[in-house]
Enzyme design. Sequence first.
Site, PDB file in Angstrom:
ATOM      1  CD  GLU A 276      -3.860   2.000   7.044  1.00  0.00           C
ATOM      2  OE1 GLU A 276      -4.934   1.408   6.801  1.00  0.00           O
ATOM      3  OE2 GLU A 276      -2.798   1.404   7.274  1.00  0.00           O
TER       4      GLU A 276
ATOM      5  CE  LYS B   9      -1.804   0.805   3.968  1.00  0.00           C
ATOM      6  NZ  LYS B   9      -0.910   1.913   4.421  1.00  0.00           N
ATOM      7  CB  THR B  10       3.711   2.353   2.112  1.00  0.00           C
ATOM      8  OG1 THR B  10       2.975   2.199   3.323  1.00  0.00           O
ATOM      9  CG2 THR B  10       4.601   3.583   2.216  1.00  0.00           C
TER      10      THR B  10
ATOM     11  NE  ARG C 172      -1.818  -7.924  10.601  1.00  0.00           N
ATOM     12  CZ  ARG C 172      -1.751  -7.090   9.569  1.00  0.00           C
ATOM     13  NH1 ARG C 172      -0.812  -6.184   9.514  1.00  0.00           N
ATOM     14  NH2 ARG C 172      -2.615  -7.182   8.581  1.00  0.00           N
TER      15      ARG C 172
ATOM     16  CD  GLN D 218      -5.448  -4.858   6.681  1.00  0.00           C
ATOM     17  OE1 GLN D 218      -4.640  -4.794   7.612  1.00  0.00           O
ATOM     18  NE2 GLN D 218      -5.081  -4.695   5.422  1.00  0.00           N
TER      19      GLN D 218
END
Length: 688
Positions: free
Chosen positions: A240, A48-49, A617, A270
């Site tokens: 986000e 995403k980043t 995770r 999420q």
Amino acid sequence: MQEFSSSGSASGGKTRIAYEEILNPQQYAAVSTTAPVALVIAGPGSGKTRILIHRVAWLLEKGVPPDSILLLTFTNKAAREMMHRVNDLSGISAEELQGGTFHSFGRRILQPHAELLGYGRDFLILDRSDAKELVSACLREANIETKGKVFPKPDVLLEMFSEALNLSMSLAEVIEKRHSTFWEKTEQIEELYKAYTRRKLEQNKMDFDDLLCLPLRLFKEHPDILEYYQKRFSYILVDEYQDTNHTQNEFLELLAARSQGLMVVGDDAQSIYSWRGACFQNILEFTQRHPKALTYTIETNYRSSNPILQVANESISYNEKQFPKNLQAVSESIQKPTLITCGDSYAQAEWIAREARRLNQEGIPLRQMGILYRAHHHAMELQMELRKLGIPFKISSGIRFFEQAHIKDIASVLRLTYSPCDEVAFKRLVGKLPAVGAKTSDRLWNAFAGSEWPESLSAGLERVTPKIPAKARELWNIFCRTLKQVDPVSVSLSLPEMIDELLKGFAEDWMMAEYENAQARLEEVEQLKIYSRQFEGLEDFLCEMALQTNADGEQDGAEEEEVDKLILSTIHQAKGLEYDVVFVMMLCEGMFPTFRSMEKSENLEEERRLFYVAVTRARKHLYLIYPQRRSLGGNFERQLPSRFIQELSPELFEMETHAHTFSPYGSHRQSGTERFLPTEEANEDDPF
């Protein structure tokens, strides 16, 4: 809107960055879009980043001016990381770009226009504890006692005030729907809110919610200011997005109404923070509000193995409200997750501790193992077992650097020198004096402030001195001498010099007398002094300190790397993190999902999204664990496995059973009463 080609800049030249070579096809499609509005659904571990920073670089290469691009994030850490990576990628400095958290951007908008809302441009920001103290002062002024009476305490009142603003509800509605215990006190609570708002305005203070709500009010009441910012920011990118609340989304929609490019990036699967105001509908209904928006789904996962992703994909498929996606792994590992059934909660603790030690002996650092749970109290037995075996561990909910008491003490003195009308800072200072409680503190403030507030720090101090209790006068005199030595009106000191004077004047002696770990705290004040060097003035330093306390889950200060420690964390706090090994424990019906979440389908779906976050995770190893029994109040509750386990296909797992335990029940553990029911337990993370 200016059309972009995929092979050249606005002027027709080649792009400097080989986007198609360094991005996968899904990422490249999102980065290079020419759509005026785009929704990017980026699954966990999908980069995403990477998408956001390459999108900024892409726009810059197409000739978009840096100061017309706005990048909004949710944490200071994310903002710093993105600005740094954009700089590395494009050579554009952070000063040329416009970006940061919603709160910091709100402050930047308010500062030049604060007078239109009744504030001065030199307003300061109340952090959480300062806001609590101001509410406490309002309670005392109204002669409302919260001890031993059914009336909300300051923390709860602040929660109500925040919910009303961020959920776009009236205070009465918030009390009725979320705090019904206090329904009969609604009128008093509304009066307290008015008093709190009035005090903030009188003292030129804003809290964190003001940094979101007041810019929105400014836009609505002053269309010319809204138009200015609409024209200034042609391209807006939001990170986000699934975590935005009503206020943030309304602000964003107004700001982006004339933009040439709005891109929101997030993952509906999420969205796990409704209990603190995040609105799942914002991302779910984005394409309904923007019918021409293009949606880009990023499903390639660079974090987890495919067997782990199969568990995540199958679990989230049971949610009805979602953007469907199917995560695909880059990793070629075929090791299945392990489902562990334990005899009781002590057997669960024993198995996790010994497995973590075994993996560590095989070469996996303890810090690369995350033990995740729904609520902190679920790990009580585990903490006992880890201590017994001597396995070092760290609970992720420690106090952040800028929220520590001794750091806030220094900040309060600095705030008082900057703004003598700072009631919270003054009362924090005099509260350190012997024989000074809340009522005496109020009297001293009234003396210090005079008829309105002190015209200068020195004048206020002189008015207070005769009122100081005899037991406190010696220390008060030391305070006064030190405050006068750092008063900007009479002396000209740099920020590091001011902090040095405070340490020499009273802080060092006071910390040594007050704290058993005083030396470590003094070293942290030294770090604060070093940190202060980057600021030109006291105002910016104080505002930044307040902003630093506002991001949940951020790690302030350096991590302690000397000792390798196992990580214990709630799933909410683990979002955004990843580990080689993940243990998801206490997967019992009534615990995870919680009993209360089963009452509404939307709450249950959020619980399933939380399970999805926990599973994703893990990079290499995933363990899902549940105990068949747990001791509660002397009885033995027999546990049902969580529905999140029961929903999954058995072939997705390796199965193990661990019945042996060193439980303190000993040979008498069958003497209690056994029940076979889901349990309802308190949960500190949210109201479900």
